[in-house]
Design a protein around this motif. Sequence first.
Motif, PDB file in Angstrom:
ATOM      1  N   MET A   1       0.846  -1.182   0.000  1.00 53.47           N
ATOM      2  CA  MET A   1       0.000   0.000   0.000  1.00 53.47           C
ATOM      3  C   MET A   1       0.889   1.242   0.000  1.00 53.47           C
ATOM      4  SD  MET A   1      -2.772   1.341   2.836  1.00 53.47           S
ATOM      5  CE  MET A   1      -4.149   0.379   2.319  1.00 53.47           C
ATOM      6  N   GLY A   2       0.584   2.188  -0.881  1.00 52.64           N
ATOM      7  CA  GLY A   2       1.331   3.432  -0.956  1.00 52.64           C
ATOM      8  C   GLY A   2       1.204   4.258   0.314  1.00 52.64           C
ATOM      9  N   LYS A   3       2.217   5.086   0.553  1.00 46.49           N
ATOM     10  CA  LYS A   3       2.263   5.885   1.772  1.00 46.49           C
ATOM     11  C   LYS A   3       2.409   7.363   1.415  1.00 46.49           C
ATOM     12  CE  LYS A   3       5.630   3.043   3.123  1.00 46.49           C
ATOM     13  NZ  LYS A   3       5.700   1.942   2.287  1.00 46.49           N
ATOM     14  N   VAL A   4       1.528   8.180   1.973  1.00 48.94           N
ATOM     15  CA  VAL A   4       1.498   9.617   1.710  1.00 48.94           C
ATOM     16  C   VAL A   4       1.740  10.373   3.013  1.00 48.94           C
ATOM     17  CG1 VAL A   4      -0.007  11.554   1.073  1.00 48.94           C
ATOM     18  CG2 VAL A   4      -0.008   9.454  -0.302  1.00 48.94           C
ATOM     19  N   LEU A   5       2.676  11.313   2.954  1.00 48.22           N
ATOM     20  CA  LEU A   5       2.955  12.194   4.086  1.00 48.22           C
ATOM     21  C   LEU A   5       2.504  13.604   3.729  1.00 48.22           C
ATOM     22  CD1 LEU A   5       4.334  12.836   6.848  1.00 48.22           C
ATOM     23  CD2 LEU A   5       6.456  13.183   5.542  1.00 48.22           C
ATOM     24  N   VAL A   6       1.731  14.207   4.613  1.00 52.85           N
ATOM     25  CA  VAL A   6       1.378  15.615   4.475  1.00 52.85           C
ATOM     26  C   VAL A   6       2.183  16.340   5.556  1.00 52.85           C
ATOM     27  CG1 VAL A   6      -0.464  17.335   4.499  1.00 52.85           C
ATOM     28  CG2 VAL A   6      -0.929  15.016   3.646  1.00 52.85           C
ATOM     29  N   LEU A   7       3.178  17.092   5.110  1.00 51.35           N
ATOM     30  CA  LEU A   7       4.110  17.793   5.987  1.00 51.35           C
ATOM     31  C   LEU A   7       3.832  19.280   5.893  1.00 51.35           C
ATOM     32  CD1 LEU A   7       6.751  17.678   7.747  1.00 51.35           C
ATOM     33  CD2 LEU A   7       7.993  17.996   5.578  1.00 51.35           C
ATOM     34  N   TYR A   8       3.658  19.940   7.039  1.00 51.80           N
ATOM     35  CA  TYR A   8       3.299  21.350   6.998  1.00 51.80           C
ATOM     36  C   TYR A   8       3.998  22.129   8.102  1.00 51.80           C
ATOM     37  CZ  TYR A   8       0.430  20.492  11.081  1.00 51.80           C
ATOM     38  OH  TYR A   8       0.014  20.155  12.354  1.00 51.80           O
ATOM     39  N   ASP A   9       4.091  23.425   7.864  1.00 52.28           N
ATOM     40  CA  ASP A   9       4.493  24.384   8.885  1.00 52.28           C
ATOM     41  C   ASP A   9       3.334  25.368   9.006  1.00 52.28           C
ATOM     42  OD1 ASP A   9       5.923  25.871  10.761  1.00 52.28           O
ATOM     43  OD2 ASP A   9       6.972  27.037   9.237  1.00 52.28           O
ATOM     44  N   THR A  10       3.132  25.894  10.182  1.00 54.64           N
ATOM     45  CA  THR A  10       2.046  26.847  10.376  1.00 54.64           C
ATOM     46  C   THR A  10       2.394  27.801  11.505  1.00 54.64           C
ATOM     47  OG1 THR A  10      -0.374  27.034  10.515  1.00 54.64           O
ATOM     48  CG2 THR A  10       0.683  25.474  12.024  1.00 54.64           C
ATOM     49  N   GLU A  11       1.961  29.016  11.371  1.00 51.50           N
ATOM     50  CA  GLU A  11       2.134  30.011  12.429  1.00 51.50           C
ATOM     51  C   GLU A  11       0.771  30.360  13.016  1.00 51.50           C
ATOM     52  OE1 GLU A  11       4.647  32.965  14.480  1.00 51.50           O
ATOM     53  OE2 GLU A  11       5.320  31.592  12.924  1.00 51.50           O
ATOM     54  N   THR A  12      -0.205  30.532  12.131  1.00 52.06           N
ATOM     55  CA  THR A  12      -1.541  30.971  12.547  1.00 52.06           C
ATOM     56  C   THR A  12      -2.560  29.843  12.577  1.00 52.06           C
ATOM     57  OG1 THR A  12      -2.151  31.443  10.266  1.00 52.06           O
ATOM     58  CG2 THR A  12      -1.144  33.252  11.513  1.00 52.06           C
ATOM     59  N   GLY A  13      -2.196  28.681  12.039  1.00 49.02           N
ATOM     60  CA  GLY A  13      -3.122  27.563  11.936  1.00 49.02           C
ATOM     61  C   GLY A  13      -3.739  27.435  10.552  1.00 49.02           C
ATOM     62  N   HIS A  14      -3.543  28.424   9.691  1.00 48.49           N
ATOM     63  CA  HIS A  14      -4.152  28.383   8.356  1.00 48.49           C
ATOM     64  C   HIS A  14      -3.562  27.272   7.495  1.00 48.49           C
ATOM     65  CE1 HIS A  14      -5.111  32.920   8.954  1.00 48.49           C
ATOM     66  NE2 HIS A  14      -5.941  32.144   9.623  1.00 48.49           N
ATOM     67  N   THR A  15      -2.234  27.140   7.501  1.00 45.99           N
ATOM     68  CA  THR A  15      -1.610  26.100   6.700  1.00 45.99           C
ATOM     69  C   THR A  15      -1.907  24.723   7.282  1.00 45.99           C
ATOM     70  OG1 THR A  15       0.146  27.700   6.223  1.00 45.99           O
ATOM     71  CG2 THR A  15       0.516  25.450   5.508  1.00 45.99           C
ATOM     72  N   LYS A  16      -2.058  24.625   8.588  1.00 44.05           N
ATOM     73  CA  LYS A  16      -2.449  23.355   9.206  1.00 44.05           C
ATOM     74  C   LYS A  16      -3.836  22.940   8.713  1.00 44.05           C
ATOM     75  CE  LYS A  16      -3.351  20.958  13.524  1.00 44.05           C
ATOM     76  NZ  LYS A  16      -3.472  21.028  14.975  1.00 44.05           N
ATOM     77  N   LYS A  17      -4.747  23.896   8.624  1.00 46.67           N
ATOM     78  CA  LYS A  17      -6.099  23.602   8.131  1.00 46.67           C
ATOM     79  C   LYS A  17      -6.028  23.108   6.683  1.00 46.67           C
ATOM     80  CE  LYS A  17     -10.505  23.743   9.087  1.00 46.67           C
ATOM     81  NZ  LYS A  17     -11.069  22.837  10.064  1.00 46.67           N
ATOM     82  N   MET A  18      -5.183  23.758   5.879  1.00 46.17           N
ATOM     83  CA  MET A  18      -5.000  23.301   4.505  1.00 46.17           C
ATOM     84  C   MET A  18      -4.476  21.863   4.494  1.00 46.17           C
ATOM     85  SD  MET A  18      -3.333  26.639   2.627  1.00 46.17           S
ATOM     86  CE  MET A  18      -3.520  26.009   0.955  1.00 46.17           C
ATOM     87  N   ALA A  19      -3.506  21.573   5.367  1.00 44.74           N
ATOM     88  CA  ALA A  19      -2.920  20.237   5.446  1.00 44.74           C
ATOM     89  C   ALA A  19      -3.986  19.192   5.775  1.00 44.74           C
ATOM     90  CB  ALA A  19      -1.806  20.211   6.488  1.00 44.74           C
ATOM     91  N   GLU A  20      -4.895  19.543   6.658  1.00 45.42           N
ATOM     92  CA  GLU A  20      -5.971  18.615   7.026  1.00 45.42           C
ATOM     93  C   GLU A  20      -6.853  18.300   5.818  1.00 45.42           C
ATOM     94  OE1 GLU A  20      -7.648  20.782  10.299  1.00 45.42           O
ATOM     95  OE2 GLU A  20      -6.129  20.031  11.705  1.00 45.42           O
ATOM     96  N   TYR A  21      -7.132  19.309   4.990  1.00 45.07           N
ATOM     97  CA  TYR A  21      -7.927  19.079   3.779  1.00 45.07           C
ATOM     98  C   TYR A  21      -7.148  18.267   2.749  1.00 45.07           C
ATOM     99  CZ  TYR A  21     -11.579  22.282   5.385  1.00 45.07           C
ATOM    100  OH  TYR A  21     -12.597  22.879   6.088  1.00 45.07           O
ATOM    101  N   VAL A  22      -5.847  18.517   2.627  1.00 45.41           N
ATOM    102  CA  VAL A  22      -5.018  17.723   1.713  1.00 45.41           C
ATOM    103  C   VAL A  22      -5.039  16.261   2.157  1.00 45.41           C
ATOM    104  CG1 VAL A  22      -2.669  17.333   0.860  1.00 45.41           C
ATOM    105  CG2 VAL A  22      -3.542  19.681   1.045  1.00 45.41           C
ATOM    106  N   ALA A  23      -4.859  16.020   3.442  1.00 48.64           N
ATOM    107  CA  ALA A  23      -4.894  14.647   3.973  1.00 48.64           C
ATOM    108  C   ALA A  23      -6.255  14.005   3.748  1.00 48.64           C
ATOM    109  CB  ALA A  23      -4.540  14.650   5.461  1.00 48.64           C
ATOM    110  N   LYS A  24      -7.321  14.774   3.910  1.00 50.83           N
ATOM    111  CA  LYS A  24      -8.664  14.260   3.666  1.00 50.83           C
ATOM    112  C   LYS A  24      -8.815  13.809   2.215  1.00 50.83           C
ATOM    113  CE  LYS A  24     -13.536  15.634   3.792  1.00 50.83           C
ATOM    114  NZ  LYS A  24     -14.463  16.760   4.000  1.00 50.83           N
ATOM    115  N   GLY A  25      -8.288  14.608   1.291  1.00 53.08           N
ATOM    116  CA  GLY A  25      -8.347  14.239  -0.122  1.00 53.08           C
ATOM    117  C   GLY A  25      -7.574  12.958  -0.403  1.00 53.08           C
ATOM    118  N   ALA A  26      -6.368  12.850   0.149  1.00 50.84           N
ATOM    119  CA  ALA A  26      -5.549  11.649  -0.059  1.00 50.84           C
ATOM    120  C   ALA A  26      -6.226  10.423   0.531  1.00 50.84           C
ATOM    121  CB  ALA A  26      -4.168  11.844   0.540  1.00 50.84           C
ATOM    122  N   SER A  27      -6.920  10.603   1.638  1.00 49.53           N
ATOM    123  CA  SER A  27      -7.566   9.487   2.336  1.00 49.53           C
ATOM    124  C   SER A  27      -8.756   8.900   1.580  1.00 49.53           C
ATOM    125  CB  SER A  27      -8.022   9.930   3.735  1.00 49.53           C
ATOM    126  OG  SER A  27      -6.905  10.257   4.520  1.00 49.53           O
TER     127      SER A  27
END
Length: 176
Positions: A1-27
Amino acid sequence: MGKVLVLYDTETGHTKKMAEYVAKGASKFPVEVRIKSVEEASKEDILWCDGIAVGSPTYLGVMSWRMKKFWDSIVDLWGNIDGKIGCAFSSSGGWGGGNEVACMSILTMLMNYGFLVFGVTDYTGEKFTLHYGAVCAGEPRKDEEIKACERLGERLAQWVLVYVDGKREYLKNLKN
């Protein structure tokens, strides 16, 4: 099974929220997905993954210093991780803040490590696409911003399935 890493940096939480949506799409696809902040990630995570989505706030038109420092700290992996698949996403303080240039800095960094990088030609809203990666001004709130993040994750999972797992049937899904 393929493995996907969503790696992010965030200061305000905005990029973290984007990362969560990216992970949701991959899932949505049969791949294993991990989501990690740059502060908790290690080089073992990079070795583990087949595909990676790297997200960073836009700082002066490029990726954050923390993201750059992380990749600088694992330079001993150079030459040992080429052929993995990568893509980018970025949040900025406002439109025209350099999001796409920040994505390009991430993609350039990934290419230097030998990653096969991609953009997405799909439109997720009127005049809204993610050629260089998913971009957002602030937190992703609008439907097209959320869809762009999810679509990036979907595409990453699909490319991993095709190129790593050899599941060519997922090529047809790339056209949708």
